[in-house]
Scaffold this motif. Structure first.
Motif, PDB file in Angstrom:
ATOM      1  N   SER A 148     -94.028 -55.125   5.100  1.00  0.00           N
ATOM      2  CA  SER A 148     -93.305 -53.953   4.594  1.00  0.00           C
ATOM      3  C   SER A 148     -91.826 -54.047   4.924  1.00  0.00           C
ATOM      4  O   SER A 148     -90.960 -53.680   4.107  1.00  0.00           O
ATOM      5  CB  SER A 148     -93.905 -52.679   5.192  1.00  0.00           C
ATOM      6  OG  SER A 148     -95.243 -52.501   4.786  1.00  0.00           O
ATOM      7  N   ALA A 149     -91.514 -54.537   6.114  1.00  0.00           N
ATOM      8  CA  ALA A 149     -90.114 -54.690   6.504  1.00  0.00           C
ATOM      9  C   ALA A 149     -89.411 -55.727   5.634  1.00  0.00           C
ATOM     10  O   ALA A 149     -88.221 -55.571   5.302  1.00  0.00           O
ATOM     11  CB  ALA A 149     -90.023 -55.080   7.975  1.00  0.00           C
ATOM     12  N   ASP A 150     -90.127 -56.787   5.245  1.00  0.00           N
ATOM     13  CA  ASP A 150     -89.528 -57.796   4.356  1.00  0.00           C
ATOM     14  C   ASP A 150     -89.148 -57.174   3.013  1.00  0.00           C
ATOM     15  O   ASP A 150     -88.081 -57.478   2.456  1.00  0.00           O
ATOM     16  CB  ASP A 150     -90.511 -58.948   4.146  1.00  0.00           C
ATOM     17  CG  ASP A 150     -90.697 -59.792   5.398  1.00  0.00           C
ATOM     18  OD1 ASP A 150     -89.801 -59.764   6.265  1.00  0.00           O
ATOM     19  OD2 ASP A 150     -91.742 -60.462   5.514  1.00  0.00           O
ATOM     20  N   ILE A 151     -90.034 -56.319   2.499  1.00  0.00           N
ATOM     21  CA  ILE A 151     -89.725 -55.652   1.226  1.00  0.00           C
ATOM     22  C   ILE A 151     -88.517 -54.739   1.378  1.00  0.00           C
ATOM     23  O   ILE A 151     -87.629 -54.698   0.520  1.00  0.00           O
ATOM     24  CB  ILE A 151     -90.956 -54.849   0.755  1.00  0.00           C
ATOM     25  CG1 ILE A 151     -92.105 -55.801   0.416  1.00  0.00           C
ATOM     26  CG2 ILE A 151     -90.613 -53.991  -0.450  1.00  0.00           C
ATOM     27  CD1 ILE A 151     -93.389 -55.104   0.048  1.00  0.00           C
ATOM     28  N   VAL A 155     -84.966 -54.859  -0.713  1.00  0.00           N
ATOM     29  CA  VAL A 155     -84.461 -53.701  -1.467  1.00  0.00           C
ATOM     30  C   VAL A 155     -83.055 -53.319  -1.008  1.00  0.00           C
ATOM     31  O   VAL A 155     -82.165 -53.076  -1.820  1.00  0.00           O
ATOM     32  CB  VAL A 155     -85.437 -52.515  -1.309  1.00  0.00           C
ATOM     33  CG1 VAL A 155     -84.826 -51.236  -1.899  1.00  0.00           C
ATOM     34  CG2 VAL A 155     -86.755 -52.823  -2.001  1.00  0.00           C
ATOM     35  N   THR A 156     -82.859 -53.249   0.296  1.00  0.00           N
ATOM     36  CA  THR A 156     -81.537 -52.862   0.802  1.00  0.00           C
ATOM     37  C   THR A 156     -80.494 -53.932   0.521  1.00  0.00           C
ATOM     38  O   THR A 156     -79.314 -53.615   0.310  1.00  0.00           O
ATOM     39  CB  THR A 156     -81.602 -52.590   2.316  1.00  0.00           C
ATOM     40  OG1 THR A 156     -82.159 -53.736   2.995  1.00  0.00           O
ATOM     41  CG2 THR A 156     -82.473 -51.373   2.607  1.00  0.00           C
ATOM     42  N   HIS A 230     -78.958 -52.048   4.948  1.00  0.00           N
ATOM     43  CA  HIS A 230     -79.467 -53.421   4.994  1.00  0.00           C
ATOM     44  C   HIS A 230     -79.487 -53.951   6.427  1.00  0.00           C
ATOM     45  O   HIS A 230     -80.454 -54.600   6.853  1.00  0.00           O
ATOM     46  CB  HIS A 230     -78.606 -54.311   4.109  1.00  0.00           C
ATOM     47  CG  HIS A 230     -79.035 -55.747   4.091  1.00  0.00           C
ATOM     48  ND1 HIS A 230     -80.290 -56.145   3.698  1.00  0.00           N
ATOM     49  CD2 HIS A 230     -78.364 -56.884   4.441  1.00  0.00           C
ATOM     50  CE1 HIS A 230     -80.389 -57.457   3.787  1.00  0.00           C
ATOM     51  NE2 HIS A 230     -79.238 -57.932   4.244  1.00  0.00           N
ATOM     52  N   ALA A 231     -78.439 -53.667   7.183  1.00  0.00           N
ATOM     53  CA  ALA A 231     -78.404 -54.097   8.586  1.00  0.00           C
ATOM     54  C   ALA A 231     -79.513 -53.422   9.399  1.00  0.00           C
ATOM     55  O   ALA A 231     -80.135 -54.055  10.259  1.00  0.00           O
ATOM     56  CB  ALA A 231     -77.032 -53.776   9.187  1.00  0.00           C
ATOM     57  N   ALA A 232     -79.772 -52.147   9.119  1.00  0.00           N
ATOM     58  CA  ALA A 232     -80.846 -51.448   9.816  1.00  0.00           C
ATOM     59  C   ALA A 232     -82.209 -52.037   9.475  1.00  0.00           C
ATOM     60  O   ALA A 232     -83.078 -52.179  10.342  1.00  0.00           O
ATOM     61  CB  ALA A 232     -80.813 -49.957   9.469  1.00  0.00           C
ATOM     62  N   ALA A 233     -82.402 -52.405   8.201  1.00  0.00           N
ATOM     63  CA  ALA A 233     -83.670 -53.024   7.798  1.00  0.00           C
ATOM     64  C   ALA A 233     -83.861 -54.375   8.484  1.00  0.00           C
ATOM     65  O   ALA A 233     -84.963 -54.720   8.920  1.00  0.00           O
ATOM     66  CB  ALA A 233     -83.709 -53.183   6.281  1.00  0.00           C
ATOM     67  N   LEU A 234     -82.781 -55.152   8.586  1.00  0.00           N
ATOM     68  CA  LEU A 234     -82.864 -56.430   9.295  1.00  0.00           C
ATOM     69  C   LEU A 234     -83.201 -56.227  10.768  1.00  0.00           C
ATOM     70  O   LEU A 234     -84.004 -56.982  11.342  1.00  0.00           O
ATOM     71  CB  LEU A 234     -81.531 -57.181   9.165  1.00  0.00           C
ATOM     72  CG  LEU A 234     -81.200 -57.773   7.793  1.00  0.00           C
ATOM     73  CD1 LEU A 234     -79.774 -58.319   7.780  1.00  0.00           C
ATOM     74  CD2 LEU A 234     -82.204 -58.866   7.424  1.00  0.00           C
ATOM     75  N   ALA A 235     -82.613 -55.195  11.364  1.00  0.00           N
ATOM     76  CA  ALA A 235     -82.882 -54.921  12.776  1.00  0.00           C
ATOM     77  C   ALA A 235     -84.334 -54.517  12.983  1.00  0.00           C
ATOM     78  O   ALA A 235     -84.975 -54.945  13.953  1.00  0.00           O
ATOM     79  CB  ALA A 235     -81.948 -53.822  13.275  1.00  0.00           C
TER      80      ALA A 235
END
Length: 348
Positions: A148-151, A155-156, A230-235
């Motif tokens: 889910s985090a990869d998706i 997206v971001t 996007h940075a938050a999703a990567l974190a």
């Protein structure tokens, strides 16, 4: 699909935890039942010796106060038996509650169907660790969260790119003095025989045409919100990587501990068996010495009987601990549900 898979895995994990709790409670109950039997047998041994001691007193070979030691031991063992029975009932109620069985004022006690003995199963620590990395459902939940985090990362990241929108509109135009004439023009049924009426100009012929419009827009994100998302999703994805590594290390340590417990408890049972055998021989020898007046006393007879009781109780505790450690290994390796032939139904 990922959310549905995660819900299924979480349901299986909850079932595994419940079964582990039930199995632990079951073997605690088995040990409590075994202790009741051992305490009852020890009380019976003391009472039988009391009869021998009374015969010695009646024959004048022993003083009357020599029976005090036996009576004291009988009272202590009666109290221990009563405590063991209360513990047995508590364990029965605990298992009934966890298993969803009926709880009433009567028929509280549950007798375990399986004997308090070891099984012949062998465990390889390296194999269990490797299997836990593949099958353990705690790790499976983290893996699904990672997908889910990869998706979310994709997206971001896409939101940070320039947005280009191309739009096209195609229109069909009809002409005519009236709406009916315009629709006739669209259908191709135009009437060209119009003539002047009352000195007025002739009515124009219906007709149709096409209209095409296009547009191109480009949007840039200037606030930085998309990049921050996007940075938050990567974190978050990186945090899940760390969480999985940490959970793997935790499971590895638990597997090693449980495997050591299995081997240790199996050794404890073997030593307890040896101690029980020696204690039984000592009880027989001391009783024979007492009957034949070869220097044994009531205190010595009670002492060797107590050692026999302690050896038997230690054996029961070791077997229960072994069974619990095996269930823990099955839970960690993800095979607990299969071991008890349990399948989790998923919603359709």
């Amino acid at each position: 699909e990922i959310a549905a898979a995660k819900a299924t895995v979480e349901g299986q994990l909850a079932a595994e935890k419940m079964i582990l709790d039930l199995v632990t409670a079951y073997w605690d109950l088995a040990n409590a039942s075994y202790e009741v039997d051992v305490r009852a047998e020890s009380l019976d041994l003391a009472r039988k010796h009391e009869q021998l001691a009374r015969q010695e007193i009646r024959s004048g070979q022993t003083e009357a106060n020599a029976l005090d030691t036996v009576n004291y031991e009988i009272a202590v063992r009666e109290e221990a038996l009563l405590t063991a029975k209360l513990t047995f009932e508590e364990k029965s109620l605990d298992l009934r509650r966890k298993a969803g069985l009926e709880i009433g004022r009567r028929d509280i006690v549950i007798r375990p169907a399986d004997p308090l003995e070891l099984d012949g199963q062998e465990w390889d620590v390296d194999q269990v660790i490797a299997q836990s990395h593949r099958v353990n459902r705690q790790l499976a939940v983290i893996t699904l969260d990672k997908k889910s985090a990869d998706i979310e990362v994709d997206v971001t990241r896409n939101a940070t790119l320039p947005e280009i929108n191309l739009s096209l509109q195609l229109g069909l135009l009809a002409t005519g003095d009236t709406a009916a004439d315009a629709f006739d023009g669209l259908s191709g049924n135009s009437n060209n025989n119009n003539s002047a009426v009352g000195g007025m100009n002739p009515i124009s012929s219906p007709g149709f045409g096409y209209q095409v419009m296009g547009g191109l827009t480009m949007t840039f994100e200037l606030s930085g919100a998309a990049k921050a998302a996007h940075a938050a999703a990567l974190a978050r994805r990186h945090l899940l990587d760390i969480e999985r590594v940490d959970k793997e290390r935790e499971i590895d340590a638990q597997v090693v501990t449980a495997a050591k417990a299995v081997m240790s408890d199996r050794t404890r049972v073997a030593l307890a068996d040896k101690a029980v055998g020696i204690a039984e021989n000592n009880v027989k020898a001391e009783r024979a010495k007492f009957v034949t007046n070869h220097g044994s006393t009531n205190f010595q007879v009670m002492q060797v009987q107590t050692k026999l009781v302690e050896a038997r109780l230690r054996r029961g505790q070791a077997v229960a601990a072994y069974r619990t450690a095996v269930a823990k290994l099955q839970f960690l390796s993800g095979t607990l549900l299969d071991a008890y032939r349990i399948r989790i139904r998923t919603g359709q």
